[in-house]
Design an enzyme around this catalytic site. Structure first.
Site, short mmCIF file in Angstrom:
data_model
loop_
_atom_site.label_atom_id
_atom_site.label_comp_id
_atom_site.label_asym_id
_atom_site.label_seq_id
_atom_site.Cartn_x
_atom_site.Cartn_y
_atom_site.Cartn_z
N ASP A 46 10.62 -4.29 1.63
CA ASP A 46 9.25 -4.81 1.33
C ASP A 46 9.00 -5.21 0.03
O ASP A 46 9.57 -4.71 -1.05
CB ASP A 46 8.34 -3.63 1.80
CG ASP A 46 8.46 -2.58 0.95
OD1 ASP A 46 7.67 -2.47 -0.03
OD2 ASP A 46 9.20 -1.69 1.28
N GLU A 134 -2.00 4.56 1.48
CA GLU A 134 -1.69 5.56 0.49
C GLU A 134 -2.51 5.91 -0.55
O GLU A 134 -3.58 5.05 -0.75
CB GLU A 134 -0.31 5.13 -0.06
CG GLU A 134 -0.47 3.73 -0.79
CD GLU A 134 0.86 3.21 -1.41
OE1 GLU A 134 1.34 3.93 -2.41
OE2 GLU A 134 1.57 2.37 -0.78
#
Length: 253
Positions: A46, A134
């Protein structure tokens, strides 16, 4: 009892060796774990603007990866500065690609979804959109209310699913998963981060993707970042294709 010189040297070498080992783990030279290729044959990365100017053809040729998730948006207004280029160039390769959104605890879920939809135009064979949930800033020390986070996340997921016609993937760290996601969102694929050991989710829930390292070798880095995140899918290539609705014959890249 006094230690003789030989014992002192041995103790010194053991301590020095331990420090060297820990340094190598920290710098990404060694990993505490490295998922067995035979067990997790489908791997990927990613990326965001921190990974610099990426030569996607070179990545396709030299990195043994099946998929890549590319950062598109953050919050209700920010667009990753490399997204447009990464999305365009990566789509020319045989790598399966998907776009991800960094979820803000300070914006409404609906506004964030609209921003993502405006930015990410669907591509043939694209992976489901990802929402990255997150902590950031001081949020870990002062966690947002669970009910508020879930309400906004619900709104985001609903609009994204309506637009793209599939269940979005939820990325999270272990601490955020346990506070906000555990026993909820069971219909959504989970992409979990754990760079120390293979993650075990509560209630025997299965993860779909695992981000197992943030120290992957990477030649295109910036001053802020010299590595790339590495991930695996929980299954074979055929399972990967079936899971995301690809035809094994027509979409085998």
């Amino acid at each position: 009892m006094r230690l003789n010189k030989k014992v002192i040297v041995i103790i010194f070498l053991i301590v020095a060796g331990l420090w060297v080992y820990l340094f190598c783990v920290w710098e990404g030279i060694l990993w505490i774990h490295d998922p067995i290729k035979r067990k997790y044959p489908v791997s990927g990365i990613d990326v965001s603007h921190y990974q610099g100017d990426i030569d996607w053809k070179e990545v396709e040729e030299k990195m043994d990866i099946t998929f890549a998730f590319i950062k598109a948006t953050e919050g209700s207004s920010h667009v990753d500065e490399k997204f447009s280029k990464n999305w365009k160039e990566a789509s020319k390769t045989k790598i399966y690609i998907g776009a991800y959104h960094f979820f803000s605890f300070d914006s409404s879920g609906k506004e964030q979804a609209e921003h993502f939809i405006k930015t990410v135009k669907p591509l043939e064979d694209m992976l489901p959109p990802v929402v990255d949930v997150e902590y950031y800033g001081e949020k870990e020390k002062n966690p947002p209310k669970v009910t508020e986070v879930r309400e906004n996340l619900d709104d985001f997921l609903l609009k994204i699913e309506e637009q793209y016609g599939c269940k979005p993937i939820i990325y999270s760290t272990m601490s955020v998963y346990e506070r906000y996601l555990n026993e909820y969102y069971n219909a959504y694929p989970i992409w979990i981060r754990n760079t120390y050991f293979r993650p075990f989710l509560l209630k025997n829930r299965q993860w779909t993707f695992w981000q197992y390292s943030d120290k992957g070798e990477w030649p295109y880095g910036t001053k802020e970042e010299h590595f790339v995140d590495k991930n695996v899918f929980a299954g074979s290539k055929d399972t990967f294709l079936r899971y995301f609705g690809y035809s094994l014959e027509e979409n085998e890249k």
